[in-house]
Design a protein around this motif. Sequence first.
Motif, PDB file in Angstrom:
ATOM      1  N   PRO A 116       0.832  -1.202   0.000  1.00  0.00           N
ATOM      2  CA  PRO A 116       0.000   0.000   0.000  1.00  0.00           C
ATOM      3  C   PRO A 116       0.871   1.259   0.000  1.00  0.00           C
ATOM      4  CG  PRO A 116      -0.045  -1.050   2.163  1.00  0.00           C
ATOM      5  CD  PRO A 116       0.776  -1.925   1.263  1.00  0.00           C
ATOM      6  N   LEU A 117       0.383   2.302  -0.662  1.00  0.00           N
ATOM      7  CA  LEU A 117       1.067   3.599  -0.720  1.00  0.00           C
ATOM      8  C   LEU A 117      -0.011   4.667  -0.675  1.00  0.00           C
ATOM      9  CD1 LEU A 117       3.952   4.747  -2.937  1.00  0.00           C
ATOM     10  CD2 LEU A 117       1.764   5.925  -3.194  1.00  0.00           C
ATOM     11  N   THR A 118       0.244   5.755   0.037  1.00  0.00           N
ATOM     12  CA  THR A 118      -0.707   6.870   0.071  1.00  0.00           C
ATOM     13  C   THR A 118      -0.031   8.154  -0.383  1.00  0.00           C
ATOM     14  OG1 THR A 118      -0.226   7.416   2.380  1.00  0.00           O
ATOM     15  CG2 THR A 118      -2.057   5.897   1.984  1.00  0.00           C
ATOM     16  N   VAL A 119      -0.827   8.995  -1.009  1.00  0.00           N
ATOM     17  CA  VAL A 119      -0.399  10.344  -1.366  1.00  0.00           C
ATOM     18  C   VAL A 119      -1.388  11.286  -0.684  1.00  0.00           C
ATOM     19  CG1 VAL A 119       0.025  12.011  -3.202  1.00  0.00           C
ATOM     20  CG2 VAL A 119       0.530   9.583  -3.597  1.00  0.00           C
ATOM     21  N   THR A 120      -0.860  12.154   0.175  1.00  0.00           N
ATOM     22  CA  THR A 120      -1.695  13.137   0.853  1.00  0.00           C
ATOM     23  C   THR A 120      -1.546  14.466   0.120  1.00  0.00           C
ATOM     24  OG1 THR A 120      -1.371  11.996   2.952  1.00  0.00           O
ATOM     25  CG2 THR A 120      -2.209  14.263   3.060  1.00  0.00           C
ATOM     26  N   SER A 121      -2.679  14.919  -0.400  1.00  0.00           N
ATOM     27  CA  SER A 121      -2.735  16.147  -1.193  1.00  0.00           C
ATOM     28  C   SER A 121      -3.756  17.057  -0.519  1.00  0.00           C
ATOM     29  CB  SER A 121      -3.155  15.805  -2.624  1.00  0.00           C
ATOM     30  OG  SER A 121      -3.236  16.956  -3.407  1.00  0.00           O
ATOM     31  N   GLY A 122      -3.266  18.002   0.259  1.00  0.00           N
ATOM     32  CA  GLY A 122      -4.180  18.835   1.042  1.00  0.00           C
ATOM     33  C   GLY A 122      -4.878  17.961   2.070  1.00  0.00           C
ATOM     34  N   VAL A 157       4.125  11.556   0.023  1.00  0.00           N
ATOM     35  CA  VAL A 157       3.997  10.157  -0.387  1.00  0.00           C
ATOM     36  C   VAL A 157       4.536   9.279   0.746  1.00  0.00           C
ATOM     37  CG1 VAL A 157       4.666   8.422  -2.099  1.00  0.00           C
ATOM     38  CG2 VAL A 157       4.319  10.806  -2.803  1.00  0.00           C
ATOM     39  N   GLU A 158       3.714   8.324   1.179  1.00  0.00           N
ATOM     40  CA  GLU A 158       4.128   7.416   2.259  1.00  0.00           C
ATOM     41  C   GLU A 158       3.857   5.984   1.860  1.00  0.00           C
ATOM     42  OE1 GLU A 158       3.415   9.580   6.362  1.00  0.00           O
ATOM     43  OE2 GLU A 158       1.592   9.667   5.110  1.00  0.00           O
ATOM     44  N   TRP A 159       4.815   5.106   2.198  1.00  0.00           N
ATOM     45  CA  TRP A 159       4.674   3.678   1.903  1.00  0.00           C
ATOM     46  C   TRP A 159       5.476   2.862   2.870  1.00  0.00           C
ATOM     47  CZ3 TRP A 159       8.952   1.031  -0.472  1.00  0.00           C
ATOM     48  CH2 TRP A 159      10.016   1.842  -0.856  1.00  0.00           C
TER      49      TRP A 159
END
Length: 169
Positions: A54-60, A167-169
Amino acid sequence: MGRRSTGFRRSLGLAAAAAALTLAACSPQPAAQATPASESAASVHPVSGLAVIPLTVTSGSAVHRFRVEVAASNAEQSKGMMFRTEMGPDEGMIFPSDVPSARSFWMKNTPLPLDIIFIGTDGRILNVEYGEPYKLEPVSSAGITANVLELNAGRAAALGIGPGDLVEW
């Protein structure tokens, strides 16, 4: 001869135990213990054989979740998405760097158009570049890069993902 026969019997016993474990592993498991691949922390991609995480991108205030293949070795990174003809909308590939540096990517033998997302050492996106199918001229990072993320072309813009996002993984 006594040692050989003891070793042979031990080997025979280990082989029997291995066979029993193999049969047990192949037997059906209760449904309550089954975990869908989409919910597991890591799995293996059916085409590449790479680990999928899993990977997340936090945009605002928005958090975008992806399942990405990890191209960890030099050989895996050299191949990347070459010869691949499809990728799901929430799938991608991450290219971690052993040593952060300026990075460049080309699209040799890659039929899929891609967003190539260069990620700095702080986990924030430096720049997003368009990877044109089969193009041999590289696209480059706007600075020192710790990781590179590839998504389907246009996905970053559609989700509002851009420079500064985490970006976090």
